[in-house]
Design an enzyme around this catalytic site. Sequence first.
Site, PDB file in Angstrom:
ATOM      1  N   TYR A 196      45.187 -26.169 -46.976  1.00  0.00           N
ATOM      2  CA  TYR A 196      46.096 -26.947 -47.808  1.00  0.00           C
ATOM      3  C   TYR A 196      46.530 -28.191 -47.041  1.00  0.00           C
ATOM      4  O   TYR A 196      47.578 -28.259 -46.435  1.00  0.00           O
ATOM      5  CB  TYR A 196      47.321 -26.123 -48.209  1.00  0.00           C
ATOM      6  CG  TYR A 196      47.016 -24.921 -49.071  1.00  0.00           C
ATOM      7  CD1 TYR A 196      45.764 -24.737 -49.645  1.00  0.00           C
ATOM      8  CD2 TYR A 196      47.987 -23.961 -49.325  1.00  0.00           C
ATOM      9  CE1 TYR A 196      45.483 -23.625 -50.426  1.00  0.00           C
ATOM     10  CE2 TYR A 196      47.724 -22.856 -50.107  1.00  0.00           C
ATOM     11  CZ  TYR A 196      46.472 -22.691 -50.656  1.00  0.00           C
ATOM     12  OH  TYR A 196      46.209 -21.595 -51.431  1.00  0.00           O
ATOM     13  N   THR A 223      53.662 -22.622 -70.038  1.00  0.00           N
ATOM     14  CA  THR A 223      55.072 -22.975 -69.903  1.00  0.00           C
ATOM     15  C   THR A 223      55.689 -23.494 -71.197  1.00  0.00           C
ATOM     16  O   THR A 223      56.904 -23.523 -71.334  1.00  0.00           O
ATOM     17  CB  THR A 223      55.265 -24.057 -68.827  1.00  0.00           C
ATOM     18  OG1 THR A 223      54.608 -25.267 -69.260  1.00  0.00           O
ATOM     19  CG2 THR A 223      54.674 -23.605 -67.490  1.00  0.00           C
ATOM     20  N   LYS A 239      55.346 -26.524 -72.015  1.00  0.00           N
ATOM     21  CA  LYS A 239      55.560 -27.947 -71.751  1.00  0.00           C
ATOM     22  C   LYS A 239      54.522 -28.806 -72.469  1.00  0.00           C
ATOM     23  O   LYS A 239      54.823 -29.925 -72.912  1.00  0.00           O
ATOM     24  CB  LYS A 239      55.489 -28.198 -70.246  1.00  0.00           C
ATOM     25  CG  LYS A 239      55.586 -29.650 -69.837  1.00  0.00           C
ATOM     26  CD  LYS A 239      55.486 -29.807 -68.321  1.00  0.00           C
ATOM     27  CE  LYS A 239      55.544 -31.264 -67.891  1.00  0.00           C
ATOM     28  NZ  LYS A 239      55.446 -31.413 -66.414  1.00  0.00           N
TER      29      LYS A 239
END
Length: 387
Positions: A119, A282, A284
């Site tokens: 990462y 979500t 959204k």
Amino acid sequence: MTQRVGTPSLSLLSILDLLPLESKSVTARHPPPRLDISINIEEVTVIKEVNSEFDSGDRIGGQVHRVVEGHDQDSLVASAKRVGRVDVAAADRKMKVAKAAFDASVDGGITFFDTAEVYGSRASFGVVNSETLLGRFIKERKQKDPGVEVVVATKFATLPWRLGRQSVIAALKDSLNRLELSSVELYQLHWPGIWGNEGYLDDLGDAVEQGLVKAVGVSNYSQKRLREAHAKLQKRGIPLVSNQVNYSLIYRVPRENGVKSTCDELGITLIAYSPIAQGALTGKYTPENPPTGPRRQIYTEFLSKLQSLLNWIKEIGETYIKTNTQVVLNLLIAQDNVVPIPGTKNEEQAAKFAGALGWRLNSEEVAELRALATEIKPVTGFPVEKF
């Protein structure tokens, strides 16, 4: 032989009741449940998702999250200037947002964080490894609150040029240096290697015996690979405690291909990444308001088929005064032996994730959501899970 995993210090919310534990002294066979923080400051520097030593990144949320290199604030700004494509003020602002997300997670009782050496990498035009940031945040938090116990999981990248039994130990020590820790609670193989997997597993066992880790796991392992890894470690008396895979209400492949049932049978915790399906669950996004970037092509048509499920999730959430995100995370928690790890970008998201804890959907609600979700064709997952 049972290796004990350090129990995080919990304040407002208990996360230990999410798995059937015999006591609050958590064992490696059942590591403490956790929600993952994804150190996301990707706008600090605009870089390609490839052309890196690790052609991979934080896949939680479907993004490759990178951050600018530096071991202190001054070097952060210096690196930003060196890249030449960033706003220095924005770099400082994003760093503060990431730190606020970390602190909000801890404040909400989420004290187990999952990261990985891939990462962010030093080969990617001056980006810092997320382990470095997480280690810095932990250190700063402990200075403020010496009694806080933050528990860390990280991962080894099974790159084809990493050969030999000591490659895992060497990488682990590098991770510990970045994290500024003497050991971590959980160390995982990030994906199945092209070759050398038996050696990697041997090295995981060595890491436990050397006290560098308290428990070990794998990621993106098929049912067959999972059984082989479990059997190999078991010969040394070391439990395989986890398998981290893509799993959500609408991505059910681990349940369909036998991975979930194998985890249940062998006492291996299934750690679910992308548990909110890259934001699709979500509420959204809608067909009229799809996500931006690569997800737009994947989800624009898919979102129209998802609306009836999202409406039902919202209706159930209203009875508990919970959001869609909290409902779908709780749905995974309710399955037992599943630990969702959504990535958080900011303080607000961290607080929402904490709201998935401390309550439980009933069996009828779980069955209704699963039945409705089966009518939806799953989106594409990480290909290595089929190897």
